[in-house]
Design a protein around this motif. Sequence first.
Motif, PDB file in Angstrom:
ATOM      1  N   ASP A  30      34.145  31.501  18.825  1.00 12.40           N
ATOM      2  CA  ASP A  30      32.830  30.884  18.612  1.00 12.40           C
ATOM      3  C   ASP A  30      32.315  30.216  19.871  1.00 12.40           C
ATOM      4  N   THR A  37      28.998  30.967  22.171  1.00 17.61           N
ATOM      5  CA  THR A  37      27.997  29.965  22.554  1.00 17.61           C
ATOM      6  C   THR A  37      27.771  29.971  24.052  1.00 17.61           C
ATOM      7  N   ALA A  77      25.834  32.971  25.006  1.00 21.15           N
ATOM      8  CA  ALA A  77      24.419  32.932  24.631  1.00 21.15           C
ATOM      9  C   ALA A  77      23.645  31.978  25.519  1.00 21.15           C
ATOM     10  N   GLN A  98      24.424  29.334  18.300  1.00 21.53           N
ATOM     11  CA  GLN A  98      24.403  30.587  19.060  1.00 21.53           C
ATOM     12  C   GLN A  98      23.140  31.378  18.747  1.00 21.53           C
TER      13      GLN A  98
END
Lengths: 327, 96, 142, 119
Positions: free
Chosen positions: A51, A55, A58, A226
């Motif tokens: 995760d 992030t 992104a 995100q």
Amino acid sequence: MIIIFAVFLLTLLVITAIAIVRAENLFVAVMLMAIFSLLMAANFFILDAADVALTEAAIGAGVTTVIFLGALSLTAENEKKVELSRGVAMSIVTATTLLLIYATFEKPKLGDPEAPVHQHVAPWYLSETPKLIDIPNVVTAVLGSFRAYDTLGEVFVVFTACIGVLFLLSAKNPADKQSRRTPPESIGLRHHLIPKVVGRLLFPFIVLFGLYVQFHGEYGPGGGFQAGAIIATGIILFALLEGEKTALAAVPHSVMMAMVAGGALLYTMVGVVTMFMGGNFLDYSVLSSNPVFGQQMGIILIEAGVGITVCGALLAIFHAFAARENY
Amino acid sequence: MSMYVIVSIAILVTMTLALARALKGPSVYDRVLAVNMFGTKTVLLLAVVAFFYGRPDFLDLALAYALINFVGILAVLEFFQSQRNDDEEQAKEQEE
Amino acid sequence: MLEQVLYVLSWIMLTVGGFFVLVGGIGALRLPNFYTRMHAASVTDTIATFLVLGGLLLQAGLTIATVKLIAILVFLLLTGPTASYALANAALLSGVKSNATFRKVNGKGSKSGAGQETSVNQETDASQETSASQENNEEQSK
Amino acid sequence: MELLGYYNYWVFAIVLMVGFYAVIVRNNLIKKLLGLAIFQSAVFLMYITMDKVEGATAPIIQEGVTDQIYSNPLPQVLILTAIVVGVSTTALGLAMVVRIKEAYGSIEEDDIIAKDRKS
């Protein structure tokens, strides 16, 4: 095997960091920052943090670079060369580095299952998430439900930072009446057919992918933060290729502001509604007769709030920097 | 298993070479080229490592990179062109 | 039988892909001037990407991962050449202006020594130019 | 091989201090902000290093797999939000730098101090 990859990538990370600090051209430093962020994301991925890597992916390569470039185009591109007294600073920094490295020998090794950090609440999160919330992604569960209060705070930090940027940059510059020309329309990517066509082709897919990340966040890596960043990046691509004005016509300022405030409001309202329904603030179990379903509903709602706020805030920040150029 | 290792080592070495190019320059375009190359290689590395870990559902990350790296590069080029153009106009104004 | 063929095929594709990635990387570092370096980097953007992701595709079988891999492949094959185009275009425009890269390459052929010299020249040109423009900026603000 | 277990922490220390060096030595304000970004990335790296468990996989529970262990989700949650917050605060800092440039005509710290002394 993986540890060798990690060591390799970390060494590159150190080299890049030193190069960023040494670079005299700020433009070069910003581009090296993009590489730095790519390396960080690869490291996060290797260290099992999917995760977080998403992030960083992104945000780091797209939004950060764009915002830094926006600021660079408003200031100077080169650093002034000055004779600096580096000796004292260098010795302080070296001494602190050595101290920190010395201190690490007390820390648990990488991947040690007996480390104190793995003994506290983490096993509880891992074992209770399937029972209490029943979604596969534990990170989303912790973010959205167990530590929802914390996330609410982070959303408001983003909100506040966006308001701050708008306050700072929306005031007109008194010293600078006519000296900045409006940029001529004949330059830039706008008039190159190939990037424009490919960009138009990609734009819907970026937004679609953002929505996928938003709504698939319970089952795979992803979530509101995100998704907001990815959709904002898509709209930034649109603005780069079609021009500021078109982008602002598509997503006007009022809509952006409504997104920034509305997302944060949606988040808070979910908390207030749960209070009215007899639970604690942000305790989603009361939202439905089935507590597990209530939790899932609450997480989807607050993730939507997070996504809307982040997307609006990043877009507003981008437009604030971009519009400043046109004075 | 071993083929993933071979490919990832090749990609890692290429990333290093791209980083060397980004540090060396000499022109700004070389650096942009290196950053772009670094980005695409990271996409490949993430895809390969996702398979290496046995969790191919993490390809989302590589997908995100493939899309976003492009935006970053276009932004850099756009910025650089407008900057160049500014310089040019200033030079013209000076001549006048 | 078919599985083994696919396995061997993916093995070959991944290894050859790794080879092309390496070739492109070495070329991007070693070749003498910007346009040749871009040529080398494009190899990693097209054939190497295709081979590596194709090899993974054969490994994946028919799952959701296949769809994602195809999406990555399509996006990379679209964006890579586009970014190269935009980059070459930008470099060409500014190269014409600073009159460095093209002139020498046409004149002297592509001996490595000459190429290196050219790029160094170009850089000094560019840095002088930017410092000059900075002075302009300062004057204007005064 | 024993010592490689600490390598992440060493990199954390070095990167942290490289960022800190940029903040205290460089005069350019944008360079200072880049230094801060590096500094905070180092902190992210340390937190994420702590989440790793030997032989574990990312904390997304796989259906039908029973004896799999998972990495610690908590540091990931903290850092995930911190990255987004980091970019917005960096943007706030850059906005301030832009205003300083407009007010003082420079983003070099010594120029700004000199101008302040004069007035």
